[in-house]
Write an enzyme that holds these catalytic residues in place. Structure first.
Site, short mmCIF file in Angstrom:
data_model
loop_
_atom_site.label_atom_id
_atom_site.label_comp_id
_atom_site.label_asym_id
_atom_site.label_seq_id
_atom_site.Cartn_x
_atom_site.Cartn_y
_atom_site.Cartn_z
CE1 TYR A 149 5.15 -2.39 7.29
CE2 TYR A 149 7.32 -1.96 6.36
CZ TYR A 149 6.43 -2.82 6.98
OH TYR A 149 6.81 -4.08 7.28
NE ARG A 187 22.28 -10.50 -9.70
CZ ARG A 187 23.05 -9.86 -10.60
NH1 ARG A 187 22.87 -8.59 -10.84
NH2 ARG A 187 24.00 -10.51 -11.24
CE LYS A 239 2.45 -6.61 4.33
NZ LYS A 239 2.87 -5.24 4.57
CG ASP A 271 3.72 1.65 0.62
OD1 ASP A 271 2.81 0.95 0.15
OD2 ASP A 271 4.52 1.25 1.49
C1 LIG Z 1 4.10 -4.61 4.75
C2 LIG Z 1 4.28 -3.26 4.20
C3 LIG Z 1 5.50 -2.88 3.62
C4 LIG Z 1 6.71 -3.81 3.58
O1 LIG Z 1 6.48 -4.87 2.73
P1 LIG Z 1 7.30 -6.27 2.82
O2 LIG Z 1 6.69 -7.05 1.73
O3 LIG Z 1 7.06 -6.81 4.20
O4 LIG Z 1 8.72 -5.93 2.62
C5 LIG Z 1 5.60 -1.62 3.08
N1 LIG Z 1 4.56 -0.77 3.11
C6 LIG Z 1 3.38 -1.08 3.67
C7 LIG Z 1 2.27 -0.08 3.67
C8 LIG Z 1 3.20 -2.34 4.23
O5 LIG Z 1 2.02 -2.65 4.80
#
Ligand SMILES: *Cc1c(COP(=O)(O)O)cnc(C)c1O
Length: 386
Positions: free
Chosen positions: A103, A49, A199, A174
């Site tokens: 998102y 952590r 992803k 992001d």
């Molecule tokens: C899936 C996603 C998230 C969230 O991610 P998690 O790993 O599910 O918490 C944030 N931003 C985008 C663009 C995403 O596709």
């Protein structure tokens, strides 16, 4: 060693950057260090952590090389990375500008959690001028995405960064959809890059993680919040991630090439009303995408002509492509955002944004593009409304 890596091309960095040098066995992979307890006499305290175990650090070093970042923190999910980064910048009384096409989880983080924290927010359209207009004297952070989900809108990242820099506001992007293979936002002036590593980074639909990358100073701020919120990752996930990242460039290049072919096919199909893909010359964001992206990515969406095909039947008629949520994996998956990511938004609001029941989002995998096109073709033919 690391210095030399910075000068290498991204495909080489994917394979070689960041790995832990195993002086015990001299194996070529980073060993999996499972300890949560480490001796501390005469050295810095290591603890999961505190985000400083060898496996966490190996992944962060690799991602730093790929995004051109000084430093970073690996989290247990994309949302952990995003929420911790935002909370490291904004406190009660501050204001945050966000895109309205963010998102869904990031969008509802603002609408559901900011009020109780005393943080104010505004949503801006996906346009650099709209973002600039939403800035207030109390604005501490700007949160953007490009391309956006699911309409693939493209935002001029450099212009947002310049506006923010003039006013001393920290920017967060992001970069999940593009991945560092196609877009490097820090080089365009963004301050913090976050990813849902679930992803493209993970890429095989089998792990959940996130990352935030920035300068040493900004990372220190994020870490001081992260040790309390506590969203750290275990060594096994780090190992899977390091292994996945070695093929990131290969995967994303194939996914981008496949998506381009599929987008062109869909564009020419009479049952398809509109295709949203930044690589199509007629797409609204094409010129900016060409300027700021190396490839156009593996994500696209398209609108079926509801009068000629039933989208519900189409989803059931697909044989290779699976109706599933999430994205960025090696297999091609499809979803109807009105039923999944945007199901909690009212019908009226959804129509206003442009997300109809016939809009489908495709996360293109690494299969043979012709097989995917054949699958789409047969499913469209069998879904005609008579
Ligand atoms: C899936 C996603 C998230 C969230 O991610 P998690 O790993 O599910 O918490 C944030 N931003 C985008 C663009 C995403 O596709």
């Amino acid at each position: 060693m690391e210095r030399k890596m910075e000068r290498m091309q991204i495909e080489t960095q994917c394979v070689h950057s960041g790995k832990y040098r195993d002086s015990v066995t001299r194996g070529t992979n980073t060993p999996i260090f499972t300890s949560s307890s480490y001796e501390y006499l005469d050295k810095e305290i290591v603890y999961p952590r505190y985000f400083n175990t060898p496996n966490q650090e190996a992944v962060v070093r690799k991602m730093c090389a790929l995004e051109g970042a000084e430093s970073g923190i690996l989290f247990s999910s994309g949302m952990a990375a995003i929420s911790t980064a935002v909370l490291s910048l904004a406190r009660s009384g501050d204001h945050v500008v966000m895109l309205d096409e963010l998102y869904g989880g990031t969008h509802s983080f603002a609408t559901n959690a900011f009020d109780r924290l005393g943080i104010r927010y505004s949503f801006a359209g996906t346009d650099a001028d709209a973002v600039a207009q939403a800035i207030l004297p109390e604005t501490k952070a700007i949160v953007i995405e490009s391309p956006t989900n699911p309409l693939m809108s493209v935002l001029d990242i450099r212009r947002v960064a310049e506006t923010a820099q003039e006013r001393g506001i920290t920017t967060i992007i992001d970069n999940t959809f593009a991945s560092p293979i196609n877009q490097k936002p820090l080089s365009l002036g963004m301050d913090i890059v976050v990813h849902s590593g679930t992803k493209y980074m993970g890429g095989h639909g089998d792990l959940c993680c996130g990352i935030a990358l920035a300068s040493e100073a900004l990372t220190a701020g994020i870490r001081s919040m992260a040790v309390y919120l506590g969203g750290s990752v275990n060594a096994i996930t780090c190992y899977l991630l390091e292994r996945s990242l070695k093929t990131l460039a290969l995967r994303v290049e194939r996914q981008s090439a496949n998506a381009m072919k599929i987008a062109s096919f869909l564009l020419s199909h009479q049952a398809v009303r509109k295709v949203h893909y930044p690589g199509l010359p007629d797409f609204e964001g094409y010129a900016i995408a060409r300027k700021q992206m190396k490839g156009f990515g593996g994500m696209l969406s398209f609108e079926l002509d509801a009068k000629s095909v039933s989208s519900a039947r189409f989803l059931r008629n697909l044989k290779i492509i699976t109706p599933a949520v999430s994205l960025g994996g090696v297999e091609t998956i499809i979803c109807c955002p009105a039923e999944t990511s945007h199901s909690k938004i009212s019908d009226i609001e959804r129509e206003r944004i442009g997300i109809s029941e016939s809009l489908l989002r495709l996360s293109v995998g690494i299969e043979n593009a012709n097989d995917l096109i054949e699958d789409l073709k047969q499913a469209l033919a069998d879904s005609a409304v008579h």
